[in-house]
Design an enzyme around this catalytic site. Structure first.
Site, PDB file in Angstrom:
ATOM      1  N   SER A  16       9.350  -9.466 -10.824  1.00 13.55           N
ATOM      2  CA  SER A  16      10.254  -9.753  -9.712  1.00 13.55           C
ATOM      3  C   SER A  16       9.833  -9.018  -8.443  1.00 13.55           C
ATOM      4  O   SER A  16       9.198  -7.957  -8.501  1.00 13.55           O
ATOM      5  CB  SER A  16      11.684  -9.352 -10.072  1.00 13.55           C
ATOM      6  OG  SER A  16      12.085 -10.005 -11.250  1.00 13.55           O
TER       7      SER A  16
HETATM    8  N1  SAM Z   1      11.633  -7.512 -15.913  1.00  7.07           N
HETATM    9  C1  SAM Z   1      10.302  -8.064 -15.802  1.00  7.07           C
HETATM   10  C2  SAM Z   1       9.358  -7.169 -15.085  1.00  7.07           C
HETATM   11  O1  SAM Z   1       9.762  -6.078 -14.627  1.00  7.07           O
HETATM   12  O2  SAM Z   1       8.169  -7.533 -15.001  1.00  7.07           O
HETATM   13  C3  SAM Z   1      10.304  -9.441 -15.177  1.00  7.07           C
HETATM   14  C4  SAM Z   1      10.944 -10.427 -16.053  1.00  7.07           C
HETATM   15  S1  SAM Z   1      10.418 -12.084 -15.870  1.00  7.07           S
HETATM   16  C5  SAM Z   1      11.168 -12.524 -14.357  1.00  7.07           C
HETATM   17  C6  SAM Z   1      11.427 -12.803 -17.171  1.00  7.07           C
HETATM   18  C7  SAM Z   1      10.950 -12.488 -18.569  1.00  7.07           C
HETATM   19  O3  SAM Z   1      11.970 -12.892 -19.480  1.00  7.07           O
HETATM   20  C8  SAM Z   1       9.699 -13.242 -18.974  1.00  7.07           C
HETATM   21  O4  SAM Z   1       8.700 -12.349 -19.364  1.00  7.07           O
HETATM   22  C9  SAM Z   1      10.166 -14.129 -20.133  1.00  7.07           C
HETATM   23  O5  SAM Z   1       9.187 -14.324 -21.125  1.00  7.07           O
HETATM   24  C10 SAM Z   1      11.334 -13.317 -20.652  1.00  7.07           C
HETATM   25  N2  SAM Z   1      12.312 -14.056 -21.450  1.00  7.07           N
HETATM   26  C11 SAM Z   1      12.791 -15.313 -21.288  1.00  7.07           C
HETATM   27  N3  SAM Z   1      13.683 -15.611 -22.260  1.00  7.07           N
HETATM   28  C12 SAM Z   1      13.780 -14.517 -23.062  1.00  7.07           C
HETATM   29  C13 SAM Z   1      14.548 -14.178 -24.216  1.00  7.07           C
HETATM   30  N4  SAM Z   1      15.409 -15.039 -24.784  1.00  7.07           N
HETATM   31  N5  SAM Z   1      14.395 -12.958 -24.753  1.00  7.07           N
HETATM   32  C14 SAM Z   1      13.525 -12.052 -24.228  1.00  7.07           C
HETATM   33  N6  SAM Z   1      12.774 -12.309 -23.134  1.00  7.07           N
HETATM   34  C15 SAM Z   1      12.909 -13.524 -22.547  1.00  7.07           C
END
Ligand code: SAM
Length: 215
Positions: free
Chosen positions: A61
């Site tokens: 993000s």
């Molecule tokens: N917090 C992260 C960072 O600091 O880099 C950015 C997060 S990114 C915008 C969203 C993440 O959520 C992705 O890596 C995606 O694979 C993960 N995601 C999506 N659905 C998920 C789930 N049900 N459980 C765990 N992770 C999930």
């Protein structure tokens, strides 16, 4: 490249002018080496005012989004925090600077593995990471004082409300696949107090209590 200076500029030009006030948070964002959480091809853009790709179709993000979500959590330093969506691990590292223990779940194994290596090499001993469907939470470790979901959901996953401690705060981007609002929930004995904040665009939360695989 003077990354310390780039972090200072990020704080002064992107965070403070947009109203981020928490001094502990601003100092944490001055410390955490964001350029080590993006691949080497994006290292020079790590402190720019934007989200960046981290592989597997996912993103880290924008710094301001990390800051506002963290500020809304009102961390004092002694909390047990759950993050859903580890991604690069950057948000978890910022949380780890400001709380006692961080539990973070990522559904894509390759991202969990690279985040785990970063936490190890940067000595974040208070971050616990696992691969799985974060919409189910981490029941064995619950309750959590704070929960932050860093992917977009049509609603708050029920297991996460159950695993939030009484008096706890949860932050989640809710809305459609393509645009959301940050929702802050405070859990009280009587009810959930809801506050809507800034518009945002996150990749989807894919899981049993989020978007289905097809969305
Ligand atoms: N917090 C992260 C960072 O600091 O880099 C950015 C997060 S990114 C915008 C969203 C993440 O959520 C992705 O890596 C995606 O694979 C993960 N995601 C999506 N659905 C998920 C789930 N049900 N459980 C765990 N992770 C999930």
């Amino acid at each position: 490249m003077d990354y310390k200076e780039l972090r200072e500029q990020m704080v002064r030009t992107q965070l403070i002018p947009r109203g981020i006030k928490d001094i502990r948070l601003l100092d944490a964002m001055r410390r955490v080496p964001r350029h080590l959480f993006v691949g080497s091809q994006n290292e020079y853009s790590a402190y720019d005012d934007m989200a960046l790709p981290i592989g597997m179709g996912q993103t880290i993000s924008q710094p301001y989004m990390v800051a506002i979500m963290t500020e809304l959590l009102e961390l004092q330093g002694d909390e047990k925090v759950l993050e859903i969506g580890t991604g690069s691990g950057y948000q978890a590292a910022v949380l780890a600077e400001l709380s006692k223990e961080v539990y973070t779940i990522e559904r894509i194994e390759a991202l969990t593995e690279s985040a785990r290596e970063r936490f190890h090499s940067l000595n974040y001993g208070n971050i616990h990471v696992k691969t799985g469907d974060g919409t189910l939470g981490w029941p064995e470790e619950s309750p959590f004082d704070r929960i932050i979901i860093t992917a977009a959901s049509p609603k708050i996953p029920d297991p996460l409300i159950e695993q939030l401690a009484m008096g706890g705060i949860l932050i989640i981007p809710v809305g459609s696949r393509f645009s959301q609002l940050l929702l802050k929930i405070k859990k009280t004995k009587e009810r959930l107090i809801e506050e809507y904040h800034t518009p945002c665009v996150f990749v989807p939360l894919i899981g049993e209590h989020g978007w289905g695989k097809e969305g």
